[in-house]
Write a protein that holds these residues in place. Structure first.
Motif, PDB file in Angstrom:
ATOM      1  N   PHE A 193       0.428  -1.077   0.395  1.00 15.26           N
ATOM      2  CA  PHE A 193      -0.108  -0.027   0.515  1.00 15.26           C
ATOM      3  C   PHE A 193       1.013   1.341  -0.072  1.00 15.26           C
ATOM      4  O   PHE A 193       1.739   1.351   1.185  1.00 15.26           O
ATOM      5  N   VAL A 194       1.187   2.534  -0.979  1.00 13.23           N
ATOM      6  CA  VAL A 194       2.222   3.164  -1.586  1.00 13.23           C
ATOM      7  C   VAL A 194       0.846   4.309  -1.099  1.00 13.23           C
ATOM      8  O   VAL A 194       0.544   5.069  -2.474  1.00 13.23           O
ATOM      9  N   ASN A 195       1.230   5.028   0.043  1.00 10.08           N
ATOM     10  CA  ASN A 195       0.508   6.284   0.179  1.00 10.08           C
ATOM     11  C   ASN A 195       0.300   7.413  -0.699  1.00 10.08           C
ATOM     12  O   ASN A 195       1.629   7.544   0.306  1.00 10.08           O
ATOM     13  N   ILE A 196       0.333   7.834  -1.471  1.00 10.34           N
ATOM     14  CA  ILE A 196       1.228   9.266  -1.898  1.00 10.34           C
ATOM     15  C   ILE A 196       0.650  10.421  -1.956  1.00 10.34           C
ATOM     16  O   ILE A 196       1.496  11.508  -2.056  1.00 10.34           O
ATOM     17  N   THR A 197       0.000  10.029  -1.180  1.00 11.11           N
ATOM     18  CA  THR A 197      -0.546  11.641  -0.288  1.00 11.11           C
ATOM     19  C   THR A 197       0.308  12.111   0.826  1.00 11.11           C
ATOM     20  O   THR A 197       1.095  13.285   1.155  1.00 11.11           O
ATOM     21  N   LYS A 198       0.651  10.709   1.671  1.00 12.62           N
ATOM     22  CA  LYS A 198       1.766  11.368   2.662  1.00 12.62           C
ATOM     23  C   LYS A 198       2.866  10.659   2.814  1.00 12.62           C
ATOM     24  O   LYS A 198       3.723  10.678   3.400  1.00 12.62           O
ATOM     25  N   ASP A 199       3.590   9.589   1.576  1.00 14.52           N
ATOM     26  CA  ASP A 199       4.686   8.993   1.453  1.00 14.52           C
ATOM     27  C   ASP A 199       4.974   8.063   2.186  1.00 14.52           C
ATOM     28  O   ASP A 199       5.932   8.310   3.162  1.00 14.52           O
ATOM     29  N   ILE A 200       3.663   7.041   2.683  1.00 13.16           N
ATOM     30  CA  ILE A 200       4.086   6.370   3.387  1.00 13.16           C
ATOM     31  C   ILE A 200       3.679   4.965   1.805  1.00 13.16           C
ATOM     32  O   ILE A 200       3.018   5.166   1.524  1.00 13.16           O
ATOM     33  N   ILE A 201       5.023   4.057   2.532  1.00 19.10           N
ATOM     34  CA  ILE A 201       5.032   2.348   2.312  1.00 19.10           C
ATOM     35  C   ILE A 201       4.774   1.385   3.265  1.00 19.10           C
ATOM     36  O   ILE A 201       4.979   0.969   4.500  1.00 19.10           O
ATOM     37  N   PHE A 202       3.391   1.034   3.130  1.00 14.14           N
ATOM     38  CA  PHE A 202       2.672  -0.339   4.434  1.00 14.14           C
ATOM     39  C   PHE A 202       3.153  -1.518   3.444  1.00 14.14           C
ATOM     40  O   PHE A 202       2.634  -1.604   2.346  1.00 14.14           O
ATOM     41  N   PHE A 203       3.346  -2.931   4.487  1.00  9.95           N
ATOM     42  CA  PHE A 203       3.422  -3.710   3.813  1.00  9.95           C
ATOM     43  C   PHE A 203       3.264  -4.841   4.738  1.00  9.95           C
ATOM     44  O   PHE A 203       4.104  -5.025   6.177  1.00  9.95           O
ATOM     45  N   VAL A 204       2.950  -5.780   4.594  1.00  8.17           N
ATOM     46  CA  VAL A 204       2.135  -7.302   5.567  1.00  8.17           C
ATOM     47  C   VAL A 204       2.913  -8.138   5.177  1.00  8.17           C
ATOM     48  O   VAL A 204       2.517  -9.130   4.115  1.00  8.17           O
ATOM     49  N   TYR A 205       3.566  -8.432   5.613  1.00  5.91           N
ATOM     50  CA  TYR A 205       4.048  -9.582   5.107  1.00  5.91           C
ATOM     51  C   TYR A 205       3.567 -10.859   5.088  1.00  5.91           C
ATOM     52  O   TYR A 205       4.093 -12.238   4.445  1.00  5.91           O
ATOM     53  N   ASP A 206       3.317 -11.269   6.300  1.00  2.00           N
ATOM     54  CA  ASP A 206       2.672 -13.038   6.313  1.00  2.00           C
ATOM     55  C   ASP A 206       1.775 -12.955   7.700  1.00  2.00           C
ATOM     56  O   ASP A 206       1.810 -11.392   8.386  1.00  2.00           O
TER      57      ASP A 206
END
Length: 220
Positions: A168-181
Motif C-alpha cells: 500500500f503506497v500512500n502518495i498523499t502522505k509518502d508512506i509505504i505499508f507492507f504486511v508480509y504474513d
C-alpha cells in the motif's frame, strides 16, 4: 505518474519487494500476535492469533491512511517464465468497489528479485493501480496477506512461485505499508514525524531487537 516514477522521486533507494523496512532509514517493523503460537497443542489453527493479527494490521492502516488519500495498490506475482496463467489473482477483482477501475491496472515484468541463480527460470510481474483508499476493501486485503501460509480465506490465489506480495503506497502522505504474513508488517515514511506517534502508541508491538534501529531513524 506511475509507481516507478513515484518511487524514483520519493523513495529512490527502495524496491517494492520484501523487506522495504531494511531499504529505508525511517521505518517501523511491527510484530503481530506476539506470544501466541499459530497452532494449538492438538495441531489445529489458533484462530485467536489470526484475529489479533487482523485487528493489529487494520489498526495500523487506519493510523496511516485516510479514506480520501491517493495510493498505489501494488502486487508482485512471482512466476515461471514459461508458465501459462491458469488461476485468477484475487487481489483487485474481489477488493475493488468499482470494477471499472480494473481497466486502469498497469503491469510490468521485472527480473526475479530473490535467488540470482533462478532468474533464468523465474520472473516478477508487478501490477499497480492508482486509486483512493475508499476505492478498496482494505480489510479483505489485510486478511489475505496474513493468511499466506495457512488454509484460511480470503487468499490472493494466482500462479505464484511464492505467495503474492501486496504493498500500500500512500502518495498523499509518502508512506509505504507492507504486511508480509501473520508474523509482522512494515511501514516506511519520507519523514520521521509521521511515524513517531505510531511508534509511541504501539510500542508493545515492536520487538526489542528492532527498537534501537527504529529510534535512530525516527531521531528519538
Amino acid at each position: 505518474m506511475n509507481i516507478m516514477e513515484y518511487l524514483n522521486e520519493k523513495f529512490p533507494t527502495v524496491e517494492l519487494v520484501p523487506t522495504v523496512y531494511y531499504q529505508w532509514d525511517i521505518g517501523i517493523h511491527f510484530s503481530l500476535g506476539k506470544g501466541i503460537y499459530q497452532l494449538r497443542e492438538n495441531g489445529e489453527l489458533n484462530l485467536e492469533r489470526f484475529r489479533i493479527g487482523y485487528k493489529q494490521t487494520l489498526t495500523i492502516f487506519k493510523e496511516l491512511f485516510d479514506q480520501n488519500d491517493d495510493l498505489f495498490l501494488v502486487t508482485n506475482i512471482y512466476r515461471q517464465k514459461t508458465q501459462q496463467p491458469t488461476k485468477k489473482m484475487k487481489v483487485y477483482q474481489p477488493n475493488l468497489r468499482d470494477k471499472n477501475k480494473l481497466k486502469q491496472l498497469q503491469v510490468k515484468t521485472y527480473p526475479y528479485p530473490f535467488e540470482e541463480n533462478e532468474r533464468e527460470e523465474y520472473e516478477m510481474q508487478q501490477f499497480s493501480l492508482h486509486c483512493k483508499v475508499n476505492d478498496i476493501r482494505v480489510n479483505g486485503l489485510l486478511k489475505a496477506a496474513i493468511n499466506e501460509d495457512f488454509p484460511l480465506k480470503p487468499r490472493f490465489g494466482g500462479d505464484s512461485v511464492h505467495y503474492p506480495d501486496v504493498f500500500f503506497v500512500n502518495i498523499t502522505k509518502d508512506i509505504i505499508f507492507f504486511v508480509y504474513d501473520d508474523r509482522g508488517c512494515e511501514v516506511i515514511s519520507r519523514t520521521a514525524d509521521r511515524l513517531r506517534p505510531l511508534y509511541e502508541k504501539y510500542y508493545d508491538w515492536i520487538e526489542g531487537v528492532d527498537r534501537e534501529r527504529i529510534q535512530k531513524g525516527l531521531r528519538m
